[in-house]
Design an enzyme around this catalytic site. Structure first.
Site, short mmCIF file in Angstrom:
data_model
loop_
_atom_site.label_atom_id
_atom_site.label_comp_id
_atom_site.label_asym_id
_atom_site.label_seq_id
_atom_site.Cartn_x
_atom_site.Cartn_y
_atom_site.Cartn_z
CG ASP A 206 -0.39 -0.06 2.52
OD1 ASP A 206 0.53 -1.10 2.60
OD2 ASP A 206 -0.70 0.48 3.53
CD GLU B 24 4.23 1.24 7.06
OE1 GLU B 24 5.12 1.14 8.30
OE2 GLU B 24 3.69 1.39 5.83
#
Length: 742
Positions: free
Chosen positions: A381, A444
């Site tokens: 991400d 994350e």
């Protein structure tokens, strides 16, 4: 063969060349037959019925079920053909008698065999509504049957030659599911009211809903790169792979009942109740990143990274959820095509899935030695990017002056692709003497939501871990390589002070009411002193004292790092090894008007924590201290404290054999011994993984200090990316030898 079902309680099987009926499958007391699919591998027909059941009929045993009885449609049923209260009963009975005569005539004229579905083949109450749609597919659970119903649910069934077992219920809403289609492990469900619901068939998560039409979606057809939907509103819509409408077709004058694509996918065929079948010339040649991504001759690392950057895998924003799933599936395909086993691991809370990949070490080495088990952690991400503030498109990788630009090239897609390619090369060269697994998450940047519980749930899948490797930080400058051995933890919190009043005008109420923003300022002012000393009781009690070895590491940084010449050892320690308290912002309710007394003030704060502070003790002390300060104000307002997220600190041992192995490999690559550094930021997963697997983590920064991670014009030097791949490759080989000696 062609299978057709109808309201006469029969399924007819046709020869597609002669268009003659080969035989009839008939069922009793189930109502209309809304849907039928045939599984060639199992030679079995599945039928969705009005009475909420699903029927299974094995064609290989059909001769055992031959019948000469008339089908249900020739017999009046009290349940399905009950007489409405306002209708003349004689008319209905007369009509039924006429139907019986017609059916008998048809049966005599048709020289075909009839086979009857027995009760043992009927799965009663499969749904709580009519079974409108059936579809066959495959996923990690094997061969599956999907059923969509008027109850709004989609059910996933595991099917074999002799059985059908429920695997999963994809819960919907009150809108019935009328049609189903599959594309790249995405399930599309056309619903009453005009929505299309999208599920991931590997994780079974609902990832998106499209407000597609103004009326029921009755037909879907999925191409390689696009989706077609047909509706009772008379329109056909074409959607691209990011689910934007490309075209709307309105040439039919009736309800769209069916859609299909020609075998070569060059034609869309539509049927409607205007008694027309139309053929549409379409072009499905768009590039599809889900297809084979690795060309035979190319720099695999750069090719895969370029494709991956195209996917806007922004976590924490619902509008990017589907694209994050595509990014995860892309990575899974990379693993598989580079020789690894791979699967998606669903996050329990419904966020972006983890991607798990595993390269197995060579078997002959495994038989003679205890192999090392290495886990590489990273994330796919990214932070969103504003195109107007970049000199390139942030989601198209661009090369310029020896650098690669694009969102994620350094944080963290670039380092992960480099590590994957490094392990793949070792495997291809038959030099992989360790088992190397990858655990790459998609949340994350959003606080690793759900990571802890998911890792615990799938701990057996991940397996034994001896060493954890990651590359999610940067050098101190653009010259000297580094090894990171420590990170601070973080506690993110919200303090809210609110009034029972509404937003007020200061000219009318100023001085007469307790103002939440005034209270907030007083509370925040008492949390930190003028010299940034945190005033929370016991905040510094357990901070680990500095050692002489650590002081030497700081001195070497200042000695060898010219860019840090203005820094002092104390300043570096303040950023890396001591705790801190930060007030990030204050939001208020009401319009953005300088005359308003806001009814609510909300402050976002964080605490960075270090060894050996206990995160739960700090949270408790923080809450108690804020409440104590607030109570002293004697205000009529209300206080609320929320802990939004927390991550523990991490500290490695630079003197252990694993760090020393990394030091040697980095020195071999760059010609200089790396600096041992700590960082003030946080990565929640590191300490969590160390604890769960009783393993040692090593943090290998790949990028430079000017990489602009999270900022505009993010980049990574190509030289660093290529060197990073070699470092991973050589380090894994060296770590394998350490295990061999032990």
């Amino acid at each position: 063969m062609l299978f057709s079902s109808s309201g006469d309680c029969t399924v007819r099987v046709w020869d597609v060349d002669t268009l003659k009926c080969l035989y009839v499958i008939q069922v009793c007391d189930v109502g209309d037959l809304f849907s039928v699919v045939y599984c060639d591998e199992l030679d079995t027909v599945y039928i969705g019925c009005q009475n909420t059941s699903i029927l299974r009929f094995d064609l290989s045993t059909k001769e055992n079920h031959q019948t000469h009885n008339l089908p249900y449609s020739c017999n009046y049923s009290k349940f399905f053909d009950n007489i409405p209260p306002t209708t003349n009963a004689c008319e209905i009975i007369s009509s039924v008698e006429e139907e019986e005569i017609d059916a008998k005539i048809c049966a005599e004229q048709e020289n075909v065999c009839r086979y009857e579905v027995h009760v043992c083949m009927i799965y009663m109450n499969s749904h709580d509504g009519y079974v409108y749609s059936l579809l066959l597919g495959e996923n990690k659970d094997g061969r599956i049957l999907l059923s969509g119903s008027g109850d709004g649910d989609v059910k996933v069934w595991s099917i074999t030659k002799n059985s059908m077992e429920l695997l999963k219920v994809l819960k919907g809403t009150d809108a019935g599911i009328l049609t189903l289609a599959i594309q790249d492990e995405l399930l599309f469900c056309g619903a009453q009211g005009g929505d299309i619901k999208i599920y991931d068939l590997e994780t079974y998560h609902h990832i998106r809903s499209l407000m597609a039409h103004d009326d029921d979606v009755l037909a879907l057809a999925a191409g390689d790169n696009c989706l077609f939907s047909g509706s009772a509103d008379g329109t056909i819509k074409r959607w691209n792979k990011t689910f934007e409408i490309l075209n709307t077709y309105k040439d039919h004058t009736g309800i769209i009942l069916s859609l299909t694509l020609s075998p070569n996918k060059s034609l869309l065929i539509s049927g409607a109740n205007d008694q027309l079948i139309k053929f549409w010339d379409i072009n499905l040649t768009d590039d599809n990143c889900q297809e084979a991504i690795i060309p035979e001759t190319s720099d695999i690392m750069l090719y895969a990274l370029k494709k991956w950057i195209l996917l806007r895998t922004v976590s924490g924003k619902p509008k990017y959820l589907e694209e994050c799933f595509r990014g995860a599936k892309f990575l899974k395909n990379v693993f598989i095509q580079l020789g690894a086993e791979s699967e998606l691991i669903p996050i329990a809370t419904g966020q972006n899935p983890l991607v798990f990949g595993k390269f197995n070490g060579i078997s002959d080495f495994k038989q003679q030695h205890k192999q090392l088990n290495i886990l590489v952690y990273g994330h796919y991400d990214v932070i969103d990017a504003d195109k107007t503030k970049w000199f390139t498109n942030p989601f198209e990788m661009t090369a310029k002056d020896g650098y690669l630009y694009g969102r994620g090239v350094t944080d963290n897609k670039g380092p992960m692709i480099a590590a994957i390619c490094a392990v793949s090369e070792l495997q291809q060269e038959k030099k992989l003497k360790a088992n190397v697994s990858f655990l790459i998450e998609g949340e994350e940047e959003n606080g690793s939501i759900g990571f802890d519980k998911t890792v615990e749930k799938f701990k057996n899948l991940i397996g034994e871990v001896d060493v954890i490797l990651l590359s999610n930080s940067y050098w101190l400058d653009d010259v000297t390589p580094c090894l990171t051995y420590g990170l601070r933890g973080v506690i993110l919190a919200t303090i809210e002070i609110s009034s029972e009043e509404s937003d007020l005008h200061s000219g009318m109420q100023g001085g007469a009411v307790s103002q939440p923003l005034n209270d907030m300022i007083q509370v925040l002012a008492k949390l930190v002193s003028e010299d940034n000393y945190v005033l929370i009781p016991g905040f510094y009690n357990n901070v680990r004292p500095i050692t002489s070895y650590e002081e030497q590491l700081y001195e070497r940084i200042l000695e060898l790092n010219p860019s840090k010449s203005s820094e002092t050892k104390e300043k570096l320690m303040s950023k890396w090894r001591y705790p801190s308290f930060t007030i990030h912002k204050i939001d208020v309710s009401g319009p953005n008007n300088v005359t308003i007394i806001p009814r609510k003030a909300e402050a976002s704060v964080s605490m960075r924590i270090v060894p050996d502070q206990d995160i739960d003790d700090i949270v408790k002390s923080f809450k108690e201290f804020v409440k104590e300060i607030f109570s002293e104000l004697r205000t009529k307002n209300n206080l609320r404290i929320e802990i939004n997220n927390k991550a523990d600190w991490w500290l490695g041992d630079p003197t252990n054999q694993y760090f020393k192995a990394a030091e040697q490999v980095i020195k071999q690559e760059w010609g200089v011994k790396p600096l041992y550094i700590r960082e003030g930021g946080s990565i929640p997963a590191i300490k969590l993984l160390e604890r769960k697997f009783d393993a040692v983590a090593i943090h290998l920064p790949m990028g430079q200090s000017t990489d602009q991670a999270h900022l505009n014009n993010e980049r990574i030097r190509l030289k660093n990316l290529q060197a990073g791949k070699r470092i991973f490759k050589n380090l894994i080989s060296k770590l394998s030898e350490i295990k061999k000696e032990n």
